[in-house]
Design a protein around this motif. Structure first.
Motif, PDB file in Angstrom:
ATOM      1  N   PRO A  67       0.808  -1.228   0.000  1.00  0.00           N
ATOM      2  CA  PRO A  67       0.000   0.000   0.000  1.00  0.00           C
ATOM      3  C   PRO A  67       0.834   1.269   0.000  1.00  0.00           C
ATOM      4  O   PRO A  67       0.394   2.305  -0.513  1.00  0.00           O
ATOM      5  N   THR A  68       2.048   1.204   0.567  1.00  0.00           N
ATOM      6  CA  THR A  68       2.898   2.399   0.604  1.00  0.00           C
ATOM      7  C   THR A  68       3.508   2.700  -0.760  1.00  0.00           C
ATOM      8  O   THR A  68       4.080   3.776  -0.957  1.00  0.00           O
ATOM      9  N   ARG A  69       3.428   1.753  -1.699  1.00  0.00           N
ATOM     10  CA  ARG A  69       3.978   1.949  -3.040  1.00  0.00           C
ATOM     11  C   ARG A  69       2.892   2.289  -4.075  1.00  0.00           C
ATOM     12  O   ARG A  69       3.187   2.361  -5.264  1.00  0.00           O
ATOM     13  N   ILE A  70       1.673   2.444  -3.595  1.00  0.00           N
ATOM     14  CA  ILE A  70       0.624   2.863  -4.519  1.00  0.00           C
ATOM     15  C   ILE A  70       0.921   4.276  -4.993  1.00  0.00           C
ATOM     16  O   ILE A  70       1.279   5.156  -4.206  1.00  0.00           O
ATOM     17  N   ASP A  71       0.789   4.501  -6.273  1.00  0.00           N
ATOM     18  CA  ASP A  71       1.139   5.776  -6.894  1.00  0.00           C
ATOM     19  C   ASP A  71       0.401   6.938  -6.226  1.00  0.00           C
ATOM     20  O   ASP A  71      -0.799   6.830  -5.933  1.00  0.00           O
ATOM     21  N   PRO A  72       1.084   8.072  -5.970  1.00  0.00           N
ATOM     22  CA  PRO A  72       0.429   9.222  -5.300  1.00  0.00           C
ATOM     23  C   PRO A  72      -0.789   9.749  -6.060  1.00  0.00           C
ATOM     24  O   PRO A  72      -1.775  10.155  -5.438  1.00  0.00           O
ATOM     25  N   VAL A  73      -0.729   9.750  -7.389  1.00  0.00           N
ATOM     26  CA  VAL A  73      -1.888  10.221  -8.158  1.00  0.00           C
ATOM     27  C   VAL A  73      -3.055   9.267  -7.958  1.00  0.00           C
ATOM     28  O   VAL A  73      -4.199   9.698  -7.767  1.00  0.00           O
ATOM     29  N   ALA A  74      -2.803   7.956  -7.998  1.00  0.00           N
ATOM     30  CA  ALA A  74      -3.866   6.989  -7.749  1.00  0.00           C
ATOM     31  C   ALA A  74      -4.449   7.176  -6.354  1.00  0.00           C
ATOM     32  O   ALA A  74      -5.680   7.095  -6.156  1.00  0.00           O
ATOM     33  N   GLN A  75      -3.586   7.434  -5.376  1.00  0.00           N
ATOM     34  CA  GLN A  75      -4.078   7.681  -4.022  1.00  0.00           C
ATOM     35  C   GLN A  75      -4.989   8.905  -3.980  1.00  0.00           C
ATOM     36  O   GLN A  75      -6.010   8.908  -3.272  1.00  0.00           O
ATOM     37  N   ALA A  87      -4.795  19.272 -11.720  1.00  0.00           N
ATOM     38  CA  ALA A  87      -3.874  19.872 -10.749  1.00  0.00           C
ATOM     39  C   ALA A  87      -4.218  19.435  -9.329  1.00  0.00           C
ATOM     40  O   ALA A  87      -3.317  19.189  -8.514  1.00  0.00           O
ATOM     41  N   ASP A  88      -5.508  19.328  -9.005  1.00  0.00           N
ATOM     42  CA  ASP A  88      -5.919  18.890  -7.670  1.00  0.00           C
ATOM     43  C   ASP A  88      -5.462  17.457  -7.391  1.00  0.00           C
ATOM     44  O   ASP A  88      -5.213  17.095  -6.238  1.00  0.00           O
ATOM     45  N   LEU A  89      -5.370  16.651  -8.449  1.00  0.00           N
ATOM     46  CA  LEU A  89      -5.036  15.236  -8.287  1.00  0.00           C
ATOM     47  C   LEU A  89      -3.548  14.956  -8.467  1.00  0.00           C
ATOM     48  O   LEU A  89      -3.127  13.808  -8.374  1.00  0.00           O
ATOM     49  N   GLY A  90      -2.780  15.996  -8.743  1.00  0.00           N
ATOM     50  CA  GLY A  90      -1.341  15.820  -8.896  1.00  0.00           C
ATOM     51  C   GLY A  90      -0.911  15.378 -10.273  1.00  0.00           C
ATOM     52  O   GLY A  90       0.227  14.924 -10.456  1.00  0.00           O
ATOM     53  N   ALA A 137      -4.560  -3.051 -11.510  1.00  0.00           N
ATOM     54  CA  ALA A 137      -3.309  -3.035 -10.748  1.00  0.00           C
ATOM     55  C   ALA A 137      -2.341  -2.007 -11.330  1.00  0.00           C
ATOM     56  O   ALA A 137      -1.623  -1.316 -10.591  1.00  0.00           O
ATOM     57  N   ALA A 138      -2.315  -1.900 -12.659  1.00  0.00           N
ATOM     58  CA  ALA A 138      -1.429  -0.924 -13.293  1.00  0.00           C
ATOM     59  C   ALA A 138      -1.784   0.497 -12.887  1.00  0.00           C
ATOM     60  O   ALA A 138      -0.906   1.345 -12.711  1.00  0.00           O
ATOM     61  N   PHE A 139      -3.076   0.777 -12.721  1.00  0.00           N
ATOM     62  CA  PHE A 139      -3.487   2.104 -12.241  1.00  0.00           C
ATOM     63  C   PHE A 139      -2.915   2.372 -10.856  1.00  0.00           C
ATOM     64  O   PHE A 139      -2.361   3.459 -10.594  1.00  0.00           O
ATOM     65  N   LEU A 140      -3.014   1.403  -9.968  1.00  0.00           N
ATOM     66  CA  LEU A 140      -2.518   1.606  -8.599  1.00  0.00           C
ATOM     67  C   LEU A 140      -1.005   1.808  -8.583  1.00  0.00           C
ATOM     68  O   LEU A 140      -0.487   2.570  -7.757  1.00  0.00           O
ATOM     69  N   MET A 141      -0.294   1.150  -9.496  1.00  0.00           N
ATOM     70  CA  MET A 141       1.163   1.275  -9.520  1.00  0.00           C
ATOM     71  C   MET A 141       1.638   2.445 -10.370  1.00  0.00           C
ATOM     72  O   MET A 141       2.840   2.697 -10.486  1.00  0.00           O
ATOM     73  N   GLY A 142       0.692   3.161 -10.992  1.00  0.00           N
ATOM     74  CA  GLY A 142       1.072   4.341 -11.772  1.00  0.00           C
ATOM     75  C   GLY A 142       1.812   4.009 -13.048  1.00  0.00           C
ATOM     76  O   GLY A 142       2.753   4.724 -13.422  1.00  0.00           O
ATOM     77  N   THR A 143       1.365   2.934 -13.744  1.00  0.00           N
ATOM     78  CA  THR A 143       2.050   2.524 -14.976  1.00  0.00           C
ATOM     79  C   THR A 143       1.061   2.483 -16.147  1.00  0.00           C
ATOM     80  O   THR A 143       0.721   1.404 -16.644  1.00  0.00           O
ATOM     81  N   PRO A 144       0.596   3.641 -16.617  1.00  0.00           N
ATOM     82  CA  PRO A 144      -0.288   3.643 -17.788  1.00  0.00           C
ATOM     83  C   PRO A 144       0.495   3.278 -19.044  1.00  0.00           C
ATOM     84  O   PRO A 144       1.696   3.508 -19.133  1.00  0.00           O
ATOM     85  N   ASP A 145      -0.202   2.727 -20.023  1.00  0.00           N
ATOM     86  CA  ASP A 145       0.430   2.390 -21.294  1.00  0.00           C
ATOM     87  C   ASP A 145       0.411   3.558 -22.260  1.00  0.00           C
ATOM     88  O   ASP A 145       1.216   3.602 -23.195  1.00  0.00           O
ATOM     89  N   GLU A 146      -0.494   4.500 -22.051  1.00  0.00           N
ATOM     90  CA  GLU A 146      -0.618   5.596 -23.001  1.00  0.00           C
ATOM     91  C   GLU A 146      -1.251   6.798 -22.311  1.00  0.00           C
ATOM     92  O   GLU A 146      -2.083   6.647 -21.405  1.00  0.00           O
ATOM     93  N   TYR A 147      -0.846   7.973 -22.755  1.00  0.00           N
ATOM     94  CA  TYR A 147      -1.502   9.213 -22.337  1.00  0.00           C
ATOM     95  C   TYR A 147      -1.704  10.078 -23.569  1.00  0.00           C
ATOM     96  O   TYR A 147      -0.806  10.190 -24.415  1.00  0.00           O
TER      97      TYR A 147
END
Length: 360
Positions: A101-109, A225-228, A321-331
């Motif tokens: 849980p401490t490694r969940i991406d800050p934006v996801a949090q 911006a609010d979500l980082g 899971a990829a969302f929680l780890m902050g690893t999107p495939d595309e933006y």
């Protein structure tokens, strides 16, 4: 069991027409005629979206130990955590598909804290919500016979509509509702002048405005911006969208707006008719300026895509899971696009209807 979708539509209206007559003030009999028509709609309904897979409460904390076949750990998450121990330094927990849980991406949090991510105990969601479509329409017309040779007509029209539709699911059993509607206005003035028994001239002016609203956020939600999220939208209207390929599940407001579709059209038209012997002459001209002032926001807040298994992700092969780890495939992201179109149309015509013989 889900409640049955119920649609309630009430439509009503009224029309009044006749000569304009005000006792002891004005008698418009045979001179001034009016018509007023009004109609309205009040529509409400319960909408149900198709079933979609969302997070379970456990998954939202990083626990995918029951997200795989037969209720066991998700093997794709396990494989990724074992390959990249940064996301779970404990090998025993990595083998169960549990993200630290401490490694969940800050934006996801931040998305989770803002209650933007939907969850259900089963991980399946049938989303329901209210929708409406209400409008009022009014038409007024006056015909004024000024003299035997002069007639003036005025028509005024107005249409105003508001809509609310169920959008993508959000947290807390809520939705990213989309608002829309349209305001349409039209006015026409015509003047018919009888110059002689064989000559008539008609002048007409029309102004029309269409103001449509498409996919306007119906509620205030956190901005990127609010979500980082480190992006700079031309217009921040809500959170950056998330799209999960495996579930065909989108999170965020519609990418088709907010869009303001505005058109203004003006028409000047004059027609002269002359019956001369066996010839019926008709000639005239037309001038029509047009303005398009649309401002089209398309994916203006951006979107993160998580491919998962179906999209061939380069990461966890589990889009949630990829969302929680902050690893999107595309933006990807687009800007606010004003059209600012201007056109001018000028035309003229001449016509001769010639009777070769009186019986032809």
């Amino acid at each position: 069991d889900l409640p049955i979708n119920v649609l309630k539509r009430n439509q009503f209206g009224a029309e009044v027409a006749g000569p304009l007559w005000i006792p002891k003030v004005f008698n418009g009999k045979n001179r001034v005629f009016f018509m007023t028509a009004w109609q309205s709609q009040k529509l409400s309904q319960l909408q149900t979206n198709a079933e979609t897979t969302v997070f379970t409460p456990g998954e939202l904390t990083g626990d995918f130990s029951h997200s795989g076949p037969n209720g066991g750990p998700d093997p794709n998450v396990v494989s990724y955590l074992q390959q990249y121990p940064y996301f779970q330094p404990n090998p025993a927990l990595a083998a169960k598909g549990i993200i630290d849980p401490t490694r969940i991406d800050p934006v996801a949090q931040n998305y989770i804290k803002a209650n933007l991510i939907p969850t259900t105990a089963s991980g399946q969601l049938f989303q329901q919500g209210a929708a409406n479509d209400n409008f009022d329409e009014l038409t007024n017309k006056i015909d004024f016979v000024v003299t035997d040779k002069d007639r003036i007509s005025v028509t005024l029209y107005a249409f105003r509509e508001t809509t609310l539709g169920l959008g993508n699911p959000a947290g807390g059993n809520s939705s990213y509702y989309n608002a829309g509607g349209a305001n349409r206005y039209l006015g026409t003035v015509s003047y018919i002048k009888t110059l002689s028994p064989t000559m008539v001239n008609e002048f007409r002016f029309t102004a029309q405005r269409n103001d449509g609203r498409q996919a306007f956020p119906a509620s205030k939600q956190p901005t990127p911006a609010d979500l980082g999220v480190g992006v700079t939208p031309d217009q921040s209207t809500g959170p950056t969208r998330l799209y999960f390929y495996d579930e065909n599940f989108a999170n965020g407001f519609s990418p088709q707006g907010p869009t303001q579709l505005i058109n203004n059209t003006y028409v000047w038209n004059d027609t002269f008719s002359w019956q001369h012997g066996n010839h019926g002459f008709k000639m005239g001209g037309n001038y029509t300026p047009f303005q398009n002032n649309t401002v089209y926001d398309f994916y203006v807040n951006g979107e993160f895509d998580f491919y998962g298994t179906s999209g061939g992700s380069s990461f966890a092969q589990n889009d949630r899971a990829a969302f929680l780890m902050g690893t999107p495939d595309e933006y990807f992201q687009f800007g606010s696009a004003p059209s600012n179109i201007r056109t001018h149309n000028i035309s003229g015509f001449f016509q001769d209807e010639w009777k070769v013989r009186k019986n032809l």
